[in-house]
Design an enzyme around this catalytic site. Structure first.
Site, PDB file in Angstrom:
ATOM      1  N   GLU A 145       8.030  -2.386  -0.393  1.00 29.50           N
ATOM      2  CA  GLU A 145       6.898  -1.488  -0.669  1.00 29.50           C
ATOM      3  C   GLU A 145       7.363  -0.499  -1.735  1.00 29.50           C
ATOM      4  O   GLU A 145       7.993   0.511  -1.455  1.00 29.50           O
ATOM      5  CB  GLU A 145       6.457  -0.740   0.594  1.00 29.50           C
ATOM      6  N   HIS A 195      13.471   7.800   5.771  1.00 33.33           N
ATOM      7  CA  HIS A 195      13.434   9.092   6.461  1.00 33.33           C
ATOM      8  C   HIS A 195      13.162   8.881   7.936  1.00 33.33           C
ATOM      9  O   HIS A 195      12.680   7.824   8.337  1.00 33.33           O
ATOM     10  CB  HIS A 195      12.334   9.979   5.859  1.00 33.33           C
ATOM     11  N   ARG A 230      -6.354   9.898   2.956  1.00 25.39           N
ATOM     12  CA  ARG A 230      -6.225   8.461   3.238  1.00 25.39           C
ATOM     13  C   ARG A 230      -6.918   8.071   4.542  1.00 25.39           C
ATOM     14  O   ARG A 230      -7.258   6.911   4.750  1.00 25.39           O
ATOM     15  CB  ARG A 230      -4.747   8.054   3.284  1.00 25.39           C
ATOM     16  N   ASP A 261       9.726   0.271   3.876  1.00 22.76           N
ATOM     17  CA  ASP A 261       8.900   1.381   3.392  1.00 22.76           C
ATOM     18  C   ASP A 261       9.634   2.199   2.334  1.00 22.76           C
ATOM     19  O   ASP A 261      10.815   2.512   2.476  1.00 22.76           O
ATOM     20  CB  ASP A 261       8.549   2.285   4.586  1.00 22.76           C
TER      21      ASP A 261
END
Ligand code: OTU
Length: 640
Positions: free
Chosen positions: A332, A191, A513, A290
């Site tokens: 990932e 993205h 997070r 990613d």
């Protein structure tokens, strides 16, 4: 993986040969051509084969591949000479990253050191720790203040101004390289941010750029897709789509400002390939790929880990082999363990996070039972030649309980119920828990939840639990000895605690997070050299393990033989000597995951040498008498 010096031959695939010929006609007279052609000959057919299932039906497919190769050629022409030298060196020694001297660190530029120059100033600190790999969280231009910690990229060719300039980033990569540290950056390729020029054009209604994303005029297709896709960030928006001002819907797997790219459009792959090679030419040696699982969508499927996602990665990989061969990919994929390994091969991602080991380390601390972790080491640790795990205790992300339910069932454990227990345990809603974590993306509709919190907070350091330091060292000890590249989340080496202040910052409040992404604490850093402090004990303990590891060739590579200790709380494995299978030269690791002493019986150790020395504690053991481990003790045993 075999070293492959490219022979000069014409590709047997006639289409591929035609592509090479076309490029040779245009560029064959230029200085960089021969080396480029050798690699092209070797990988062009693969590149084309991987793209064919994605875009092969288009009339302009061959022309599109040719344009892609033009991008590769210009990028090669721009590649600095020292990186070209590294390309050749890495091709000669493709196993270089299997060394037991490899050690990774990861952190945020701003939170760890302010800016790129600040990171440069920390090189002596990295060297003190023994790092040979430094992953900086995405430093690219991104929206403010909401950017998912940099994972919403507005331009892959610009940096966040507060961190410094692209020239400074390039200089940092070079300084790191000179210090023997490989720079690792992300390729956030699923993205872009909604502020990327492509997204802005799409938002304005540009038909060409609208095709770069998954944009729909109404809810018809989004509703159909949502029947089969899961929710990743349900706190922010339900489902997988977000509505634009003009009423259209755009696919946003993560936040509404992160628009999923549409790789069914070959222009997207071509454009992103150019961005990837630009990043490679900064001097990046590992690209963290990613969110690999999400890059291809098909109606009626979960839109995760589809075969096309693998074709895409292998196409990117073939391009890297042609135009930036020193570059390696790190996958990932925080998904089911069968899916995690599906991304790992020399032709796809050479290294990968090992989320299973990470999650099971935390599981084992909570249950004091090594069953699942021992099984994972026995059955899910082995990787193909030429690849490696990146083993870690904590990352910048949450902890998701990604073990396989079918593995758990073998011990009579119900996956769903067990995850509920783990979540309660780690957010301190379970009697006797030592952990102080926070829930992440708690989804009452599905019962899903993940965990945030620093390593120290989850191990009990905050409330002064007497075993906290030993737990932190135990987890890192497994990561440092089980094979592959160990990765330390910077701050964990000094036991940094939770940053509860995140909740007061509107830019971060919605994302727990941030609790485990604290600013570097200078006081604790100073304490690392003071053995009377927790920071000092953790730091000294870790450095001891790291320096032992550097001198143990048996800890290189990934070969591991499970060792069943026959004690429910004692994890065991052998790292065989590089040559041969005998106990001599190998390392036997035993680790007690409970706060009680644990004895391994003499008969379990009867095949081992009578006397072995624990390198960590510098103690000799008479194994014929069995071996008793203190609470949370780990031993690295070698024949004396
Ligand atoms: C990754 O993580 C990054 O590591 C995150 O920091 C980003 O927010 C995200 O992508 C978007 O770029 O869900 O909680 O199963 O594999 O892709 C972390 C999902 C995440 C994961 C992963 C994702």
């Amino acid at each position: 993986m075999k070293t492959s010096r490219a022979p000069v031959w014409t590709a047997p695939d006639p289409q591929a040969a035609r592509l090479v010929d076309a490029l040779r006609r245009r560029h064959g007279a230029q200085a960089g051509w021969p080396v480029f052609e050798a690699r092209l000959q070797q990988h062009v057919a693969t590149l084309r084969d991987e793209l064919r299932p994605l875009h092969g039906e288009r009339a302009d497919f061959e022309d599109g591949v040719l344009r892609l190769l033009e991008t590769a050629w210009s990028s090669w022409c721009e590649r600095p000479a020292d990186l070209k030298a590294m390309d050749a060196e890495r091709e000669r020694d493709p196993a270089w990253f299997q060394s037991q001297r490899m050690l990774g660190g990861v952190g945020y530029v701003d939170r760890f050191a302010g800016d790129f120059r600040g990171v440069e100033a920390q090189i002596p600190y990295f060297q003190e720790l023994g790092l040979s790999y430094l992953h900086l969280m995405p430093p690219y231009l991104c929206p403010q203040p909401h950017n998912d910690g940099g994972y919403a990229v507005s331009s892959y060719r610009e940096t966040q101004p507060a961190l410094g300039t692209m020239a400074e980033l390039r200089a940092l990569a070079q300084r790191l390289r000179e210090a023997g540290i490989s720079l690792v950056l992300d390729f956030v390729f699923n993205h872009t941010s909604d502020e990327h020029a492509w997204a802005q054009a799409a938002r304005a209604g540009d038909p060409v750029f609208s095709e770069y994303y998954w944009i729909f005029p109404d809810r018809t297709l989004p509703d159909q897709y949502e029947r089969t896709v899961r929710e990743i960030f349900p706190d922010e928006h339900p489902g997988a789509f977000s509505q634009l001002e003009d009423g259209r819907w755009v696919w946003t797997t993560f936040h509404s400002y992160q628009w999923d790219l549409n790789y069914s459009n070959p222009e997207v792959f071509r454009a992103m390939a150019g961005e990837m090679l630009f990043i490679a030419n900064l001097g990046v040696e590992f690209l963290r790929m990613d969110a690999v699982a999400f890059v291809w969508k098909r109606l009626g499927t979960p839109c995760e880990s589809l075969p096309e996602a693998h074709h895409l990665l292998r196409a990117y990989n073939a391009l890297a082999r042609i135009a930036a061969p020193a570059l390696l990919f790190k996958s990932e994929a925080i998904v089911h363990p069968d899916e995690v390994v599906s991304y790992i091969s020399p032709a796809e991602c050479q290294v990968s996070y090992n989320p299973l080991q990470m999650a099971l380390l935390w599981n084992t601390l909570a249950t004091r039972e090594v069953n699942l972790l021992q099984l994972a080491l026995a059955e899910r640790h082995h990787l193909p030649e030429g690849t490696a795990w990146v083993n870690y205790v904590r990352s910048h992300d949450d902890i998701g309980w990604t073990f396989a339910d079918e593995d758990a069932a073998r011990f009579g454990i119900d996956g769903f119920d067990h995850r509920q227990f783990l979540n309660r345990f780690y957010v301190d809603r379970f009697p006797g828990s030592f952990a102080r974590g926070v829930p992440f993306q708690d989804n009452p509709a599905t019962g899903d939840c993940r965990i945030s919190g620093t390593c120290a907070a989850l191990c009990g350091l905050e409330q002064g639990d007497p075993h906290a330091v030993a737990r932190i060292l135990l987890l890192h000890g497994v990561v440092l000895s089980s094979g592959g590249i160990p990765l330390i989340y910077l701050g964990d080496e000094i036991g940094q605690g939770n940053d509860v202040g995140y909740a007061d910052d509107p830019a971060r409040a919605g994302d727990s997070r941030w609790v485990h992404r604290p600013m570097r604490d200078p006081r604790r850093h100073a304490e690392r050299l003071d053995p009377s402090t927790a920071a000092g004990r953790i730091h000294a303990g870790l450095r001891h393990l790291i320096s032992l590891r550097r001198h143990l060739p048996a800890l290189a590579g990934g070969r591991l033989l499970p060792f069943w200790s026959r004690h429910s709380a004692v994890l065991g494995y052998r790292r065989p000597a590089p040559q041969g299978d005998d106990a001599r030269g190998g390392v036997l690791v035993l680790a007690n995951f409970s706060e009680r002493p644990a004895s391994v019986l003499p008969e379990v150790l009867s095949a081992q040498p009578a006397t072995m020395v624990d390198l960590i504690g510098q103690t000799a053991f008479d194994l014929r008498a069995g071996l008793t481990l203190a609470p949370y003790q780990m031993v690295w045993l070698v024949a004396s």
